[in-house]
Design an enzyme around this catalytic site. Structure first.
Site, PDB file in Angstrom:
ATOM      1  N   ASP A  70       0.926  -1.275  -0.110  1.00 55.85           N
ATOM      2  CA  ASP A  70       0.066  -0.058  -0.101  1.00 55.85           C
ATOM      3  C   ASP A  70       1.060   1.157   0.106  1.00 55.85           C
ATOM      4  OD1 ASP A  70      -2.661   1.099  -0.131  1.00 55.85           O
ATOM      5  OD2 ASP A  70      -2.301   1.849   1.921  1.00 55.85           O
ATOM      6  N   HIS A 181      10.002   4.802  -3.651  1.00 54.78           N
ATOM      7  CA  HIS A 181       9.692   4.227  -2.080  1.00 54.78           C
ATOM      8  C   HIS A 181       9.354   2.776  -2.190  1.00 54.78           C
ATOM      9  CE1 HIS A 181       6.360   5.263  -4.887  1.00 54.78           C
ATOM     10  NE2 HIS A 181       5.622   4.740  -4.025  1.00 54.78           N
TER      11      HIS A 181
END
EC number: 3.6.1.66
Length: 194
Positions: A70, A181
């Site tokens: 997520d 990320h």
């Protein structure tokens, strides 16, 4: 070759997982390979919770290890929004262009130095009869005043990476894979696998 299931239908995310895990000899399957599986509802209030919910639901169904991610965009001037609602920030249809337009509207009067942001990624590894582990990564940058570049997906065209003097959408896939990320979270997973 070990096979991993990545609990996503997002082709962009799948490509990042494949590029990084493939170097380690892993084969990656995604929910695109299992169209009968319905989307898992993300009911958590954090990236970690949502990643864990998805990973555990799919791991329980397949009885084997599953990775779920997520991730989203955190903008300081917007008090952390869009955050966990990044994909559906402008509506449930999850339209990247509408999401970008909404962010740019909300930041139109914000000066450059205050447009700091970061992409955050939480990757949960769920395994049958084992505790779920979460790996996190971030990529720091700024939100531009207009989209630039055609690569990537999501907010990439408005996320400026100072170290490369480009938006994420202007980077090659190889460049992005070394600083995203998701890459930083996958690096944590890679260390754990050693």
């Amino acid at each position: 070759m070990k096979e991993w299931i990545v609990a996503t239908k997002n082709k962009g995310k799948v490509a990042e997982f494949e590029a990084i895990l493939g170097k380690r000899g892993f084969s990656v399957k995604s929910l695109l390979d299992y169209p009968a599986i319905e989307d898992i509802e993300e009911t958590g209030s954090t990236f970690n919770e949502n990643a864990t919910i998805k990973a555990e639901a799919i791991a329980e169904r397949f009885q084997r290890p599953v990775l779920a991610d997520d991730s989203g965009l955190i903008i300081d001037a917007l008090d952390g929004r869009p955050g966990i609602f990044s994909a559906r920030y402008a509506g449930e249809e999850k339209d990247d262009q509408k999401n970008i337009e909404k962010v740019l509207r909300e930041l139109q009067d914000i000066p450059w130095k205050a447009r700091t942001a970061r992409f955050h990624c939480s990757i949960a590894l769920a395994r049958p009869q084992a505790e779920t582990i979460v790996f996190e990564g971030t990529c720091e940058g700024y939100i531009t005043t207009e989209p630039k570049g055609t690569g990537g997906f999501g907010y990439d065209p408005i996320f400026y990476v100072p170290s490369h003097d480009k938006t994420m959408a202007e980077l090659t896939q190889e460049e992005k894979n070394k600083l995203s990320h998701r890459y930083h979270a996958l690096k944590q997973l890679d260390k754990w696998l050693d």
